[in-house]
Motif scaffolding. Structure first.
Motif, PDB file in Angstrom:
ATOM      1  N   GLY A 120       0.798  -1.189   0.007  1.00 60.93           N
ATOM      2  CA  GLY A 120      -0.023  -0.005  -0.028  1.00 60.93           C
ATOM      3  C   GLY A 120       0.853   1.199   0.161  1.00 60.93           C
ATOM      4  N   LEU A 121       0.195   2.256   0.209  1.00 58.09           N
ATOM      5  CA  LEU A 121       0.928   3.490  -0.011  1.00 58.09           C
ATOM      6  C   LEU A 121       1.478   4.028   1.339  1.00 58.09           C
ATOM      7  CD1 LEU A 121      -2.061   5.796  -1.636  1.00 58.09           C
ATOM      8  CD2 LEU A 121       0.221   4.904  -2.514  1.00 58.09           C
ATOM      9  N   GLU A 122       2.484   4.574   1.421  1.00 58.48           N
ATOM     10  CA  GLU A 122       3.179   4.695   2.761  1.00 58.48           C
ATOM     11  C   GLU A 122       3.541   6.370   2.544  1.00 58.48           C
ATOM     12  OE1 GLU A 122       7.215   3.398   5.330  1.00 58.48           O
ATOM     13  OE2 GLU A 122       7.285   3.210   3.233  1.00 58.48           O
ATOM     14  N   TRP A 123       3.159   7.119   3.429  1.00 61.62           N
ATOM     15  CA  TRP A 123       3.493   8.798   3.602  1.00 61.62           C
ATOM     16  C   TRP A 123       4.944   8.817   4.328  1.00 61.62           C
ATOM     17  CZ3 TRP A 123       4.442  11.465   8.226  1.00 61.62           C
ATOM     18  CH2 TRP A 123       4.517  12.992   8.070  1.00 61.62           C
ATOM     19  N   ILE A 124       5.727   9.713   3.064  1.00 71.64           N
ATOM     20  CA  ILE A 124       7.167   9.670   3.884  1.00 71.64           C
ATOM     21  C   ILE A 124       7.174  11.055   4.570  1.00 71.64           C
ATOM     22  CG2 ILE A 124       9.525  10.116   2.802  1.00 71.64           C
ATOM     23  CD1 ILE A 124       8.470   8.859   0.081  1.00 71.64           C
ATOM     24  N   GLY A 125       6.741  12.180   4.087  1.00 74.12           N
ATOM     25  CA  GLY A 125       6.497  13.414   5.003  1.00 74.12           C
ATOM     26  C   GLY A 125       6.199  14.528   3.940  1.00 74.12           C
ATOM     27  N   PHE A 126       6.162  15.658   4.642  1.00 73.72           N
ATOM     28  CA  PHE A 126       5.761  17.048   3.590  1.00 73.72           C
ATOM     29  C   PHE A 126       6.705  18.231   4.247  1.00 73.72           C
ATOM     30  CE2 PHE A 126       3.589  19.349   6.885  1.00 73.72           C
ATOM     31  CZ  PHE A 126       2.812  18.415   7.651  1.00 73.72           C
ATOM     32  N   ILE A 127       6.596  19.249   3.429  1.00 73.16           N
ATOM     33  CA  ILE A 127       7.064  20.421   3.603  1.00 73.16           C
ATOM     34  C   ILE A 127       5.978  21.629   3.468  1.00 73.16           C
ATOM     35  CG2 ILE A 127       8.120  20.757   1.185  1.00 73.16           C
ATOM     36  CD1 ILE A 127      10.471  22.169   2.514  1.00 73.16           C
ATOM     37  N   GLU A 128       6.038  22.377   4.368  1.00 69.73           N
ATOM     38  CA  GLU A 128       4.944  23.509   4.195  1.00 69.73           C
ATOM     39  C   GLU A 128       5.320  24.779   3.634  1.00 69.73           C
ATOM     40  OE1 GLU A 128       2.523  23.319   8.437  1.00 69.73           O
ATOM     41  OE2 GLU A 128       4.581  23.970   8.489  1.00 69.73           O
ATOM     42  N   ASN A 129       4.716  25.658   3.287  1.00 73.04           N
ATOM     43  CA  ASN A 129       5.007  26.841   2.572  1.00 73.04           C
ATOM     44  C   ASN A 129       6.146  27.571   3.495  1.00 73.04           C
ATOM     45  OD1 ASN A 129       2.434  27.480   4.584  1.00 73.04           O
ATOM     46  ND2 ASN A 129       3.317  29.515   4.269  1.00 73.04           N
ATOM     47  N   SER A 130       5.939  27.397   4.660  1.00 65.73           N
ATOM     48  CA  SER A 130       7.215  28.121   5.619  1.00 65.73           C
ATOM     49  C   SER A 130       8.369  27.532   5.622  1.00 65.73           C
ATOM     50  CB  SER A 130       6.679  28.125   7.012  1.00 65.73           C
ATOM     51  OG  SER A 130       6.740  26.632   7.353  1.00 65.73           O
ATOM     52  N   GLY A 131       8.441  26.331   4.874  1.00 64.82           N
ATOM     53  CA  GLY A 131       9.718  25.368   4.633  1.00 64.82           C
ATOM     54  C   GLY A 131       9.978  24.468   5.640  1.00 64.82           C
ATOM     55  N   ASP A 132       9.060  24.542   7.034  1.00 62.56           N
ATOM     56  CA  ASP A 132       8.981  23.598   8.015  1.00 62.56           C
ATOM     57  C   ASP A 132       8.666  22.070   7.216  1.00 62.56           C
ATOM     58  OD1 ASP A 132       7.583  25.509  10.484  1.00 62.56           O
ATOM     59  OD2 ASP A 132       9.662  25.403   9.947  1.00 62.56           O
TER      60      ASP A 132
END
Length: 120
Positions: free
Chosen positions: A46-58
């Motif tokens: 299945g799908l695995e979430w790795i991560g994200f970056i926000e508009n702020s760069g966080d």
């Protein structure tokens, strides 16, 4: 209409660092209230979430991958990049970038995905 397009190496050797870039058009990665996300799907799984970056760069990462993961961005090119270090065969997957609005449950835009195979 936002469009996302992944680009990657296709083939990576074990222990190396995998880098996959998402180029965004039709919208800015600095626009507030968006999560610019990496997700992967190993073969037969299945799908695995790795991560994200926000508009702020966080950035925020899956705890199981956090020690090997970083997400960076180039705002001048409207791109964000996944770096996954010390890869093993288990990192073979289709890697997707996607956008989700803060507070929403679903992703509203996806890239087509790019296959990355870890092989010696």
């Amino acid at each position: 209409q936002v469009q996302l397009q992944e680009s990657g190496p296709g083939l990576v050797k074990p222990s190396q660092t995998l880098s996959v870039t998402c180029t965004v058009s039709g919208g800015s990665i600095t626009t507030a209230l968006n999560y610019w996300t990496w997700i992967r799907q190993p073969p037969g799984k299945g799908l695995e979430w790795i991560g994200f970056i926000e508009n702020s760069g966080d950035t925020y990462y899956n705890p199981s991958l956090k020690s090997r993961t970083s997400i960076s961005r180039d705002t001048s090119k409207n791109q964000f990049t996944l770096h996954l270090s010390a890869v093993t065969f288990e990192d073979t997957a289709v890697y997707y970038c996607a956008k989700r609005i803060v507070g929403a449950w679903a992703y509203d835009y996806w890239g087509q995905g790019t296959q990355v195979t870890v092989s010696s």
